[in-house]
Design an enzyme around this catalytic site. Structure first.
Site, PDB file in Angstrom:
ATOM      1  N   HIS A  90      74.992   2.824  38.379  1.00 39.41           N
ATOM      2  CA  HIS A  90      76.384   2.842  38.809  1.00 39.41           C
ATOM      3  C   HIS A  90      76.554   2.084  40.126  1.00 39.41           C
ATOM      4  CE1 HIS A  90      77.779   5.682  35.748  1.00 39.41           C
ATOM      5  NE2 HIS A  90      76.588   6.249  35.873  1.00 39.41           N
ATOM      6  N   HIS A 101      78.857   7.470  28.285  1.00 42.19           N
ATOM      7  CA  HIS A 101      77.978   8.592  28.609  1.00 42.19           C
ATOM      8  C   HIS A 101      78.182   9.702  27.578  1.00 42.19           C
ATOM      9  CE1 HIS A 101      77.607   6.512  32.353  1.00 42.19           C
ATOM     10  NE2 HIS A 101      77.025   7.509  33.002  1.00 42.19           N
ATOM     11  N   GLU A 157      74.276  14.680  28.153  1.00 41.16           N
ATOM     12  CA  GLU A 157      73.521  15.119  29.331  1.00 41.16           C
ATOM     13  C   GLU A 157      73.992  16.513  29.731  1.00 41.16           C
ATOM     14  OE1 GLU A 157      72.053  13.603  33.696  1.00 41.16           O
ATOM     15  OE2 GLU A 157      74.151  13.308  33.172  1.00 41.16           O
ATOM     16  N   ASP A 163      70.346   5.621  37.272  1.00 37.03           N
ATOM     17  CA  ASP A 163      71.630   6.312  37.377  1.00 37.03           C
ATOM     18  C   ASP A 163      72.274   6.097  38.749  1.00 37.03           C
ATOM     19  OD1 ASP A 163      73.772   7.798  36.506  1.00 37.03           O
ATOM     20  OD2 ASP A 163      72.663   9.653  36.201  1.00 37.03           O
TER      21      ASP A 163
END
Length: 346
Positions: free
Chosen positions: A19, A205, A208, A286
């Site tokens: 990101h 996404h 998770e 990440d």
């Protein structure tokens, strides 16, 4: 006596889950906060990195608060260019030949005159730094947020489509990020349809913070090429079989899984199970700014999970296969992976 091992920092690879704000060096965000007269939370000033507990809403709120505080320090074009440049150089220094950095331009639009200039700044710097020796070549993923209205995601998809292309400095993918417990996944399908028609990689996404049901919904409604995370697909063999059968790559980020409390112990991270099931796995860092570990650390996690050098090389190859890197970048990297394996470890 521990057997010598090849350096994972020299293993050619692609980085597909990074990101924009979260890619920053801790020193960079501290300097930006000082320049703009902003006070960072203590977790970003001294007590760093941080471990979160996201089994309840407070843990995620703490993570998001830190991320928002860091993002607030990005106040203009120079800051944005610095982030792209440093990410490319840091990844290049860790063996990455290709980086796909994910950005939501709405976050930076107020400081540069809108979402179009914000994206153009990122693309221009990505193209520029990709020409430098030692830097990873950089493609850009435009990401919508689950926390915002679905119509905004369509606007971002149209913007991404306008700048879609191949190679460094182009938009290569379209994503959906933020707390997957928020928003209605199906409502973002029109945005992903726009991105699909433009030929972009679809990289939302899922899997998770939520389990296999969320993965199934995402596969059905968004028809992704990759899933950001996706690790919890292992909780239902039918879901995992579907991921493998549909050829959906998983961007697995062990460091963030542990920091966010998705798994309590290193041994709980299901990397081995995913690979043995036939899933294409691309390791990712990440948000190194928050979690304190970059891409090489994820390969070292795999090594701690008893992945051999041959298996680490296959993970690197899988990251390149799942990427939108130009063919010549992939082919050169594949050859250099063979060289890496052929070199005796120190």
């Amino acid at each position: 006596m521990t057997a010598p091992a090849r350096s994972t920092a020299t293993l050619p690879k692609a980085h597909l889950h990074l990101h924009f704000t979260g890619s920053m060096r801790i020193e960079t965000v501290r300097e930006m906060s000082a320049t703009h007269g902003l006070r960072l939370p203590s977790a970003l000033r001294g007590d760093w990195p941080v471990t979160f507990e996201t089994r309840d809403e407070r843990g995620w709120f703490r993570f998001q608060s830190l991320y928002d505080a860091a993002r607030a320090c990005v106040r203009g074009e120079d800051d944005m260019r610095r982030i792209v440049r440093e990410a490319a150089l840091d990844d290049g220094g860790e063996g990455s030949r290709w980086l796909e950095i994910q950005v939501d331009p709405t976050s930076y639009a107020p400081f540069v005159g809108g979402i179009t200039p914000a994206l153009e700044i990122v693309l221009d710097e990505a193209a520029s730094v990709s020409r430098e020796a030692g830097a990873a070549q950089v493609g850009v993923v435009v990401a919508a947020s689950r926390m915002r209205h679905e119509l905004e995601s369509r606007t971002l998809a149209r913007l991404a489509a306008r700048y879609a292309g191949e190679g460094p400095g182009a938009v290569v993918g379209f994503g959906l990020s933020n707390d997957e417990r928020r928003g209605d996944t199906e409502s973002f399908a029109p945005a992903f349809a726009i991105a699909r028609r433009a030929g972009l990689a679809l990289v939302p996404h899922a899997g998770e913070l939520l389990g296999p049901d969320a993965v199934d919904r995402t596969l059905t409604s968004l028809r992704p090429d990759r899933l950001g995370h996706g690790v919890r697909s292992v909780e239902d063999p039918r879901t995992l079989d579907r991921v493998v059968a549909e050829g959906v790559a998983l961007e697995v980020c062990p460091g963030s899984n542990l920091s966010l409390g998705v798994y309590d112990e290193l041994e709980d991270v299901p990397l081995r199970r995913l690979v043995e099931a036939g899933a294409t796995v691309a390791l990712g860092a990440d948000d190194p700014l928050i979690f304190g570990s970059r891409l090489v650390a994820q390969y070292e996690v795999a090594r701690l999970l008893d992945f051999s050098d041959l298996e680490l090389a296959e993970l690197a190859r899988a990251s390149l296969r799942a990427s939108r890197a130009p063919a010549e970048v992939r082919q050169t990297a594949y050859a250099d992976i063979d060289t890496w394996l052929a070199t005796e470890p120190n």
